[in-house]
Design an enzyme around this catalytic site. Sequence first.
Site, PDB file in Angstrom:
ATOM      1  N   LYS A   1     -11.517 -12.241  10.229  1.00 45.74           N
ATOM      2  CA  LYS A   1     -11.095 -13.379   9.794  1.00 45.74           C
ATOM      3  C   LYS A   1     -12.107 -14.349   9.248  1.00 45.74           C
ATOM      4  O   LYS A   1     -11.973 -14.966   8.195  1.00 45.74           O
ATOM      5  CB  LYS A   1      -9.997 -13.902  10.649  1.00 45.74           C
ATOM      6  CG  LYS A   1      -8.555 -13.378  10.600  1.00 45.74           C
ATOM      7  CD  LYS A   1      -8.097 -13.777   9.067  1.00 45.74           C
ATOM      8  CE  LYS A   1      -6.547 -13.311   8.943  1.00 45.74           C
ATOM      9  NZ  LYS A   1      -6.235 -13.523   7.636  1.00 45.74           N
TER      10      LYS A   1
ATOM     11  N   ARG B   1       0.716  -1.286  -0.101  1.00 44.28           N
ATOM     12  CA  ARG B   1      -0.040  -0.015  -0.132  1.00 44.28           C
ATOM     13  C   ARG B   1       0.930   1.154  -0.036  1.00 44.28           C
ATOM     14  O   ARG B   1       0.560   2.293  -0.700  1.00 44.28           O
ATOM     15  CB  ARG B   1      -0.942   0.179   1.238  1.00 44.28           C
ATOM     16  CG  ARG B   1      -2.134  -0.803   0.930  1.00 44.28           C
ATOM     17  CD  ARG B   1      -3.216  -0.201   2.302  1.00 44.28           C
ATOM     18  NE  ARG B   1      -2.607  -0.551   3.562  1.00 44.28           N
ATOM     19  CZ  ARG B   1      -3.216  -0.582   4.584  1.00 44.28           C
ATOM     20  NH1 ARG B   1      -4.411   0.135   4.662  1.00 44.28           N
ATOM     21  NH2 ARG B   1      -2.697  -0.709   5.668  1.00 44.28           N
TER      22      ARG B   1
END
Length: 354
Positions: free
Chosen positions: A186, A49
């Site tokens: 998750k 990123r």
Amino acid sequence: MESQEEILEGNRERERVPTYCVTGATGYIGSWLVKTLLDRGYKVHATIRDPAKSLYLLSLWPSSNRLRLFRADLQEEGSFDEAVKGCDGVFHVAASMKFSVLANEDIETYVQTNIIDVTIKGTLNLLKACLKSKSVKRVVFTSSISTITAKDNSGNWRPVVDESCQTHVDHVWKTKAIGWVYVLSKLLSEEAAFKFANENGIDLVSVITTTVGGPFLTFDVPSSIRVLLSPITGDPEFFGILSAVNTRMGSISLVHIEDICSAHMFLMEHAKAEGRYICCAQNCKMPKLVELLAEEYSSSHIRSVENENDLVPPEISSKKLRNLGFNYKYGVEDIIHQTITSCLDYGFLSQNVE
């Protein structure tokens, strides 16, 4: 019989060096996975990123013309198209490491909107890019032991814990135990990934990582190492996470960074790999873990943990992975030794121990 052209084409295919994309390349597992892939001769597309964060890693990764860096953001649809283009497989390692949020009037809506939905969107954006590529044969998704529980529906300990022992989403929302935000992100992103993969013909395999230790390449000490060493450091947040894992699982399950990366690669390339795989070298009860930490790093400040009962901890089974032919290189003592050595070298732990 095969024609000469078909034989030559087959030989060229066998000689071609596979190209793999790694998301989250600046994280603990991601950065080591890039290193491992390059060490083994593969071509790598590493996504990041923030390009500035990769400068430090470029000095640690093997110098190679087989590495390409791509700036990509999971929240931008199409951002990964170039990164996965021409790749044989994708390792989706990138993940939010947010364990909790500050309390507010509507915490559930905040978590759903700002963390869970965002994580799911990012996962689906990546899978859409894989679908567009036409070249990606398999995606390996990095999951977590936080999605697993050693207790059955009645709250009793299971003797053996395998991939089917998944934590119920409703229970996580209801109890909001320590680390619950990470658990939900998750659980729900993995669920969404498998649903999308099944509906769109993507070959998806997930690696359920346990607590990872050993050396690291990242600029900062990884969260999993901070959790593992929290009895030494006394950090209340990370010790709370370690204790919560022990409460849910009956023990702490561990894996070395080299083994978790080898497992990712093994599952990427094994023809019969499918579904979810727990990656756990060994598991031990909290008192035993603290004892091993104290033997390696002698300090009067190390947190003591009482052995509450004589329960034999549930076995966190890696049988499914082992049955495919995977073998672990490192045990618990190796993991602790190398973790502490790395943190001493880094300066995270003091050299002046008692």
